[in-house]
Each structure stands twice: as structure tokens, then as C-alpha cells.
Write an enzyme that holds these catalytic residues in place. Structure first.
Site, mmCIF file in Angstrom:
data_model
loop_
_atom_site.group_PDB
_atom_site.id
_atom_site.type_symbol
_atom_site.label_atom_id
_atom_site.label_comp_id
_atom_site.label_asym_id
_atom_site.label_seq_id
_atom_site.Cartn_x
_atom_site.Cartn_y
_atom_site.Cartn_z
ATOM 1 N N PHE A 264 127.097 -24.065 -12.157
ATOM 2 C CA PHE A 264 127.182 -22.307 -12.407
ATOM 3 C C PHE A 264 126.470 -22.591 -10.288
ATOM 4 O O PHE A 264 125.684 -21.561 -10.291
ATOM 5 C CB PHE A 264 127.186 -21.553 -12.956
ATOM 6 C CG PHE A 264 127.880 -20.709 -13.472
ATOM 7 C CD1 PHE A 264 128.288 -22.115 -14.331
ATOM 8 C CD2 PHE A 264 128.403 -19.265 -14.033
ATOM 9 C CE1 PHE A 264 130.141 -21.694 -15.542
ATOM 10 C CE2 PHE A 264 129.046 -19.065 -14.057
ATOM 11 C CZ PHE A 264 130.157 -19.536 -15.051
ATOM 12 N N CYS A 275 133.655 -10.360 -17.121
ATOM 13 C CA CYS A 275 132.928 -10.505 -17.692
ATOM 14 C C CYS A 275 130.875 -10.079 -16.781
ATOM 15 O O CYS A 275 130.044 -9.493 -17.086
ATOM 16 C CB CYS A 275 132.325 -11.384 -18.727
ATOM 17 S SG CYS A 275 134.450 -11.515 -19.241
HETATM 18 C C1 UGA Z 1 131.793 -15.556 -18.575
HETATM 19 C C2 UGA Z 1 130.805 -16.926 -18.900
HETATM 20 O O1 UGA Z 1 131.231 -17.856 -18.395
HETATM 21 C C3 UGA Z 1 131.056 -17.184 -20.895
HETATM 22 O O2 UGA Z 1 130.434 -17.511 -21.423
HETATM 23 C C4 UGA Z 1 131.614 -15.693 -21.269
HETATM 24 O O3 UGA Z 1 131.503 -15.990 -22.721
HETATM 25 C C5 UGA Z 1 132.343 -14.467 -20.774
HETATM 26 O O4 UGA Z 1 132.069 -14.566 -19.016
HETATM 27 C C6 UGA Z 1 132.767 -13.561 -21.313
HETATM 28 O O5 UGA Z 1 131.549 -12.461 -20.954
HETATM 29 O O6 UGA Z 1 133.938 -12.726 -21.779
HETATM 30 P P1 UGA Z 1 134.366 -16.079 -17.336
HETATM 31 O O7 UGA Z 1 134.599 -14.222 -16.991
HETATM 32 O O8 UGA Z 1 135.763 -16.419 -18.048
HETATM 33 O O9 UGA Z 1 133.175 -16.403 -18.367
HETATM 34 O O10 UGA Z 1 134.360 -16.780 -16.063
HETATM 35 P P2 UGA Z 1 133.435 -18.059 -15.443
HETATM 36 O O11 UGA Z 1 134.138 -19.343 -15.515
HETATM 37 O O12 UGA Z 1 131.700 -17.858 -16.054
HETATM 38 O O13 UGA Z 1 133.773 -17.638 -13.996
HETATM 39 C C7 UGA Z 1 133.068 -16.049 -13.556
HETATM 40 C C8 UGA Z 1 132.517 -16.039 -12.090
HETATM 41 O O14 UGA Z 1 131.876 -16.470 -11.063
HETATM 42 C C9 UGA Z 1 134.297 -16.437 -11.959
HETATM 43 O O15 UGA Z 1 134.755 -15.741 -10.519
HETATM 44 C C10 UGA Z 1 134.038 -17.644 -10.577
HETATM 45 O O16 UGA Z 1 134.791 -18.513 -9.500
HETATM 46 C C11 UGA Z 1 132.725 -17.517 -10.413
HETATM 47 N N1 UGA Z 1 132.003 -19.062 -10.223
HETATM 48 C C12 UGA Z 1 131.337 -19.228 -11.680
HETATM 49 C C13 UGA Z 1 131.456 -19.017 -9.061
HETATM 50 O O17 UGA Z 1 131.070 -18.049 -7.867
HETATM 51 N N2 UGA Z 1 130.346 -20.714 -8.960
HETATM 52 C C14 UGA Z 1 129.844 -21.212 -10.045
HETATM 53 O O18 UGA Z 1 129.436 -22.271 -10.036
HETATM 54 C C15 UGA Z 1 130.512 -20.406 -11.376
#
Ligand code: UGA
Length: 463
Positions: A264, A275
Site C-alpha cells: 500500500f 471501501c
Molecule cells: C479494501 C481493503 O484492502 C480490504 O481489506 C477491505 O476488506 C475492503 O476494502 C473492504 O472494506 O471491503 P478493496 O476495496 O477490495 O479492499 O481494494 P484494495 O486492494 O484495498 O485497493 C483499494 C484502492 O487502493 C485501489 O484503487 C487500489 O488501486 C489502490 N491502491 C492500493 C493504491 O493506489 N496503491 C497501493 O499501494 C495499493
């Protein structure tokens, strides 16, 4: 995905429960299928009759790797059933898992009406004592409110307890996250209902037991922290551009500190999905409702808004006025591996370009956005046809293997803005394309950032 079925160890004898899962959306369906794979008898209650009919036929309405296999296994073993009727789903269940949506209201507060309706409906259908396990993300204090509502509709003699059991699944990795959780959080103010929920999971899984309000806050606080990490990465990336540094090694170096960790810390067009932004706003609204200033959370939200805005600003800086300019945007999903476009940064980029009058075409291997269907093309090279610039907005693996020569041949211009670091720089440059990325400044010697330290060095030398 046989390894998933195999890994799903059956619970020890005596620990098989009958569970009612309320809501067959992404969280509910995953939980229902995975609980059935663990050996429990699962009755999934979903009010959408068409959805129930599709699920009974084994059709998964969302794109989630491995879920179709688990659904098929659950239906075949008859451990997984779907119904629209609470009177079929609830009697006999020891736990009812509430997995309905808590979408944000315009002011950032979560809308808890679906949850209240689910708690009331399930409590009314209970024929004995029942534990409601709240998987949906909720503000602290919701458990107490639901317990009051449930008590009002439960039949005399039926006791309904509410336990917080928040869900931490990531879309596109939901099955693996379910079977290999970092933690299962169980928040209750009484031991017996906590036990009933804990019994659903293998005892070897890492478990955090605490009071109900704290458990409710763990989920919001976790997502807010993830959002903060990403916003921090984007802030550092913005600074890198200004001081002639490169965010990739800077953030890699930061993340190599085991106290910080590298996940992250990926910079890009900001976070999206249903989320992170919602839970950050929920945390802010909760804090403000009790007169507490959530300064860090607010800053994370502001930086995310900037991270999105700056993409269109960057394009305007590269191309000049955007009205009438041909731009291809590759990627619509909020992240790779999902068809979900909710609060997608890629969509925000498309919308920002349209607002400036640009002529946009798009491509995504899985996702689509109904309102933008007329812009969508069937392959990335078609989307790029005649474009002055191609923007890579979602890190789909297939974009890393695009043929840069074919891409260059489709385009009218030669500029590629890669927001997610997907394209291989050398091959892209060799095809005559100019690759622009976020978080990378020009390291020239007389960069303004050198002036201040030079002055300080000279001060020391001359004094
Ligand atoms: C997120 C959380 O990671 C889960 O633990 C949680 O259960 C879920 O929300 C929820 O509340 O239901 P999710 O929304 O599926 O999961 O997606 P993520 O993988 O967390 O990514 C979220 C956003 O952050 C995406 O747009 C992704 O591209 C962005 N991101 C992620 C970044 O810009 N940089 C990173 O290093 C990681």
C-alpha cells in the site's frame, strides 16, 4: 481452484453450524460460499429473486476469481442454499451474518437502513435464540442500535445478541483473504454470542476478541490507515516530481523498513473502490459527530482528491488545452482483477477529460461503465486508434505486455502517460513512444531544489 477446496479444512465434529448469511453481494456471497466450504450449512438470504435464481443455477453475478468453483461445490454438496424467504433461512440457524451494504450518504455518514431492515427481518423470523454477526462496515455504536431494533421485533422468549465480526476481504483476492486471514475480529460484550461466532472459524486462525465498539472501529481504522499509506505515497510522489527524484526507489526504500512495510505504498492516480474512500469518510463523520478533529484522515482524503485531479492537470500541461484532443484511457476498473468501477480513479480521469471537452475512447479487459459504453472499444489498439495520447489508468497485467510497436502504429501522437507503472520503459521508448509517469522529476544539476543546500554549503564554507 481445487487448492482452495482442499485448503478449506472441515471444522472439527461438533463445530458444524447452521448459518444464515444475509445479502448475496460481494461480501455475503464470498462468506456464504467459504463457510459452506468449511463444512457449515449455509442459508443465504437475498431479497433479489432474480439473483437467487441465478445463484441456484451456479451463476456468479460478480467477477471474483475462484468463487464460481466454491459456489458449484456448495450447491453440489447441498451445504449452500439460496432463498428470498427469511422464514426458510433463519429457523435452525445459530448465527445470522449480516452482509448488506452500508453505502455512504452525501455527507459521508453511512446509510444503515439496509442493515436495520436486515436485523429486524431476521430477528422477526427467529424461532429460538440467535446471534447477529455484523460483517458490514459500520460506525462504533451500531451493534447497540441493532440489538435494540432486533429486540423489538423478536418473538417473546427469543434472545437476539449482536456481535461485530467485520470483513477484511479485498476484491479480486476475496477467497484467499477468507481462508488466510490476517485476523478474525470478534467484538462482543457477552462471552456466549462471541463463542457462537468464533466457532464458525477454524480455531487455528488468528483471532482478536474485544468489546463490540472496538471491533467496529478496527475495520474503519484499518481502511483509513491503508488510505493514509496510499495518500502518503502519492504525496511523496508529488514531491519527487518537484525535487527531481524518482518515487519508485524512494518508496521502495521507505517500504523496506519492516516497521513500515512495502504494501500500500504504490503511488498512482489515488485509491478508489467502494471501501477505502467510504470508510475514510465514515471515520471522519464519526469523529466529527463526537466533536473530535480527525486531521490525518481528512488530509488523506484531500490528498486523494488531488492525486486524481493532477492527472488531468498533467495532460493539460503536456498537450495544452484538452478540448477536442483525442485521448485513449486503458483501464476502467478501480484496480486490476475486478469488474468493479465504483469510485474508480480511472473513471475519474475519463470524466475529468470529458469535462475539458476531450475526445475520449476507453478499453478495459473486464469492466465496463454503462454511462460510458459508447466510448468503450473491444481492444486496446482500437481504443488507441488516432489518439494523441494513451493513458494507462488501471494496472491490468495485460497492459504490461502490450506490443508498443502496434500501439505506436495505432496512435496519431506518440505520448503515453502511464499512471500505474505498467509499461516497460525501454521497449516503449524503442517503439518511438514518449513515456511519461507519475512521481518522477528531472534530476538536472541546477534544479531549484539544489539552490538552498548550495547556499547552506557556501554559508558554511565562507563563515
Ligand atoms: C479494501 C481493503 O484492502 C480490504 O481489506 C477491505 O476488506 C475492503 O476494502 C473492504 O472494506 O471491503 P478493496 O476495496 O477490495 O479492499 O481494494 P484494495 O486492494 O484495498 O485497493 C483499494 C484502492 O487502493 C485501489 O484503487 C487500489 O488501486 C489502490 N491502491 C492500493 C493504491 O493506489 N496503491 C497501493 O499501494 C495499493
Amino acid at each position: 481452484m481445487n487448492h482452495i477446496s482442499l485448503r478449506a479444512a472441515a471444522p472439527p465434529p461438533g463445530r458444524v453450524s447452521t448459518v444464515c448469511v444475509v445479502g448475496a453481494g460481494y461480501v455475503g456471497l464470498t462468506a456464504a460460499a467459504c463457510l459452506a466450504a468449511l463444512g457449515h450449512r449455509v442459508h443465504c438470504l437475498e431479497r433479489d429473486a432474480e439473483q437467487v435464481a441465478r445463484l441456484r443455477r451456479g451463476q456468479v453475478p460478480i467477477y471474483e476469481p475462484g468463487l464460481d468453483q466454491l459456489l458449484a461445490d456448495g450447491l453440489r454438496s447441498d451445504r449452500l442454499r439460496f432463498t428470498t424467504e427469511a422464514r426458510e433461512a433463519v429457523p435452525g440457524a445459530t448465527v445470522a451474518m449480516l452482509c448488506v451494504g452500508t453505502p455512504p450518504r452525501p455527507d459521508g455518514r453511512p446509510d444503515l437502513r439496509q442493515l436495520a431492515a436486515a436485523a429486524t427481518e431476521v430477528a422477526a423470523a427467529a424461532t429460538g435464540d440467535l446471534v447477529l454477526a455484523v460483517k458490514s462496515t459500520v460506525p462504533p455504536g451500531t451493534g447497540e442500535a441493532l440489538e435494540l431494533l432486533a429486540a423489538l421485533s423478536a418473538a417473546p422468549g427469543c434472545r437476539v445478541d449482536v456481535v461485530s465480526n467485520p470483513e477484511f476481504l479485498r476484491e479480486s483476492q476475496a477467497i484467499d483473504d477468507f481462508f488466510e486471514p490476517d485476523r478474525v475480529v470478534i467484538g462482543a460484550d457477552e462471552p456466549e454470542p462471541a463463542e457462537a461466532v468464533a466457532d464458525l472459524y477454524p480455531p487455528s486462525w488468528p483471532m482478536l476478541r474485544c468489546d463490540r465498539r472496538s471491533a467496529e472501529l478496527v475495520k474503519c481504522a484499518s481502511n483509513a490507515f491503508l488510505a493514509m499509506k496510499i495518500s502518503f505515497a502519492n504525496e511523496i510522489a508529488g514531491l519527487c516530481e518537484r525535487v527531481g527524484a524518482d518515487a519508485v526507489p524512494v518508496l521502495a526504500g521507505v517500504g523496506m523498513d519492516h516497521r513500515i512495510g512495502s504494501s500500500f505504498l504504490g503511488h498512482g492516480p489515488g485509491f478508489g473502490g467502494s471501501c477505502l474512500g467510504k470508510d475514510l469518510s465514515g471515520l471522519i463523520a464519526t469523529a466529527e459527530s463526537v466533536g473530535f478533529d480527525p486531521a490525518l484522515s481528512r488530509a488523506a482524503r484531500d490528498v486523494n482528491a488531488w492525486a486524481r485531479r493532477r492527472v488531468v492537470d498533467r495532460l493539460a500541461a503536456l498537450l495544452g488545452p484538452l478540448a477536442g484532443r483525442r485521448v485513449a484511457v486503458l483501464g476502467l476498473a478501480f484496480k486490476p482483477g475486478t469488474d468493479d468501477v465504483r469510485d474508480s480513479p480511472a473513471l475519474a480521469v475519463v470524466q475529468g477529460l470529458l469535462d475539458q471537452g476531450a475526445d475520449v475512447s476507453t478499453y478495459d479487459p473486464v469492466a465496463s461503465a454503462p454511462a460510458l459504453a459508447h466510448l468503450q472499444r473491444d481492444d486496446p489498439y482500437l481504443a488507441a486508434r488516432g489518439a494523441e495520447v494513451v493513458v494507462v489508468a488501471t494496472a491490468w497485467p495485460e497492459f504490461a505486455t502490450l506490443d508498443p510497436v502496434t500501439l505506436a502504429g495505432s496512435m496519431d501522437g506518440h505520448l503515453v502517460l502511464d499512471l500505474v507503472g505498467s509499461l516497460p520503459p525501454a521497449a516503449t521508448a524503442a517503439a518511438g513512444l514518449e513515456l511519461s509517469t507519475l512521481g518522477r522529476g528531472t534530476p538536472d544539476t541546477f534544479h531549484p531544489v539544489v539552490v538552498a543546500p548550495l547556499e547552506w554549503c557556501l554559508d558554511a564554507a565562507l563563515s
